[in-house]
Design an enzyme around this catalytic site. Structure first.
Site, PDB file in Angstrom:
ATOM      1  N   PHE A  45       0.674  -1.176  -0.019  1.00 15.70           N
ATOM      2  CA  PHE A  45      -0.020  -0.166  -0.127  1.00 15.70           C
ATOM      3  C   PHE A  45       0.754   1.124   0.049  1.00 15.70           C
ATOM      4  CE2 PHE A  45      -4.320   1.217   0.159  1.00 15.70           C
ATOM      5  CZ  PHE A  45      -4.340   2.520   0.671  1.00 15.70           C
ATOM      6  N   GLU A  46       1.884   1.383   0.953  1.00 15.42           N
ATOM      7  CA  GLU A  46       2.971   2.476   0.733  1.00 15.42           C
ATOM      8  C   GLU A  46       4.401   1.751   0.989  1.00 15.42           C
ATOM      9  OE1 GLU A  46      -0.082   5.546   2.884  1.00 15.42           O
ATOM     10  OE2 GLU A  46       1.191   4.224   4.055  1.00 15.42           O
ATOM     11  N   ALA A  47       5.271   2.634   0.613  1.00 18.04           N
ATOM     12  CA  ALA A  47       6.752   2.411   0.843  1.00 18.04           C
ATOM     13  C   ALA A  47       7.304   3.546   1.585  1.00 18.04           C
ATOM     14  CB  ALA A  47       7.440   1.816  -0.441  1.00 18.04           C
ATOM     15  N   PRO A  76       4.012   3.492   7.717  1.00 18.48           N
ATOM     16  CA  PRO A  76       5.160   3.425   7.331  1.00 18.48           C
ATOM     17  C   PRO A  76       6.125   4.108   8.292  1.00 18.48           C
ATOM     18  CG  PRO A  76       4.101   4.146   5.372  1.00 18.48           C
ATOM     19  CD  PRO A  76       3.064   4.351   6.820  1.00 18.48           C
TER      20      PRO A  76
END
Length: 287
Positions: A45-47, A76
């Site tokens: 979904f995110e990094a 994150p």
């Protein structure tokens, strides 16, 4: 140049649950287009991409979803702090400062029998306005105005990302979905995202604005819920409560939320949870 990353699951004590995340520990020299392409390639979904600052326990960070860089995101930052603790080799509790594009946040971490636990201080929230268009926003999620909580307002709150909070009656969350892209609707009320909230079950749901991807565990949204609950006397300052998220996508997650202050003056909101290491990998060819 090769690039190592860590695969973490955040807001869970068990691998393959919670919200997954790649953490790039040494991303100095990467451009924004490169970071976006890497995020899209790995399809979490995110990094998050970290750079050293030369100061002990302090790093710079860039967070991307699969569309753009975000000024702030909860899971994150918590996952990155757990990786910093893991790679430090230290066993005592630690405090980390992470520099984001718009602010610096503080995270405390400690080892647990499951991995790590982190607590993120999201800072003073902003209350950006009550929204009166109840029917219009209910319809955006396939609902009707009677599905909204009869006593709680729709309100835009931010701890770094502005969310429109839509409080629902008990049992309605399961029927909600985004039918059409809601970006323009949200922009009209100075919000970037929306979060649906069941006060009875203390559970939330959040999607990308096009409705194609439902988030698993949203730390930034949890911070706004903490501020909202304290402001409307649903929670007490300094007391922790647990939010649930992710069961509708098969990855149940627990988010610990602790607002500080009074209903008239919410000072800060802390959001935390468990973080576990799943694995690590290496990018051999950069975009």
């Amino acid at each position: 140049m090769s690039l190592e990353y860590f695969h973490m699951d955040v807001f869970s004590r068990s691998p393959y649950s919670g919200n997954s995340l790649p953490v790039f520990l040494e991303a100095s020299g990467l451009s924004a287009p490169q970071m976006l392409r890497l995020t899209q390639e790995l399809r979490h979904f995110e990094a998050i991409f970290l750079e050293p600052t030369g100061q002990l326990n302090r790093v710079r960070a860039h967070v991307f979803d699969m569309f753009e860089e975000l000024p702030f995101a909860g899971h994150p930052v918590l996952g990155a702090a757990a990786v910093l603790h893991y790679t430090s080799g230290l066993t005592s509790p630690q405090t980390w400062q992470i520099e984001l594009p718009t602010k610096v946040v503080s995270i405390t971490t400690e080892q647990t029998e499951y991995g790590y636990a982190g607590l993120l201080d999201q800072g003073r929230p902003e209350f950006l306005g009550v929204v009166s268009e109840r029917e219009r926003f209910a319809q955006a999620f396939g609902l009707v105005s009677d599905d909204l909580h009869p006593e709680l307002p729709l309100e835009v709150v931010s701890t770094g990302l502005p969310y429109l909070i839509l409080p629902l009656r008990a049992g309605v969350l399961a029927r909600a979905s985004i039918c059409n892209d809601i970006s323009e609707l949200l922009q009209a009320v100075n919000a970037q995202f929306a979060v649906l909230f069941d006060e009875t079950e203390l559970e939330i749901r959040h999607w990308n604005n096009d409705g194609l991807i439902e988030d698993i565990a949203t730390g930034s949204a949890a911070g706004t819920i903490g501020a909202y609950r304290l402001r409307h006397r649903l929670a007490s300052g300094g007391e922790r409560f647990i939010l649930q998220q992710g069961r509708f996508v098969g990855r149940p997650s627990l988010l610990y939320v602790q607002p500080e202050g009074t209903p008239a003056a919410v000072q800060t909101v802390k959001v935390g949870g468990d973080v576990v290491l799943v694995g690590r990998g290496r990018i051999e060819v950069l975009p």
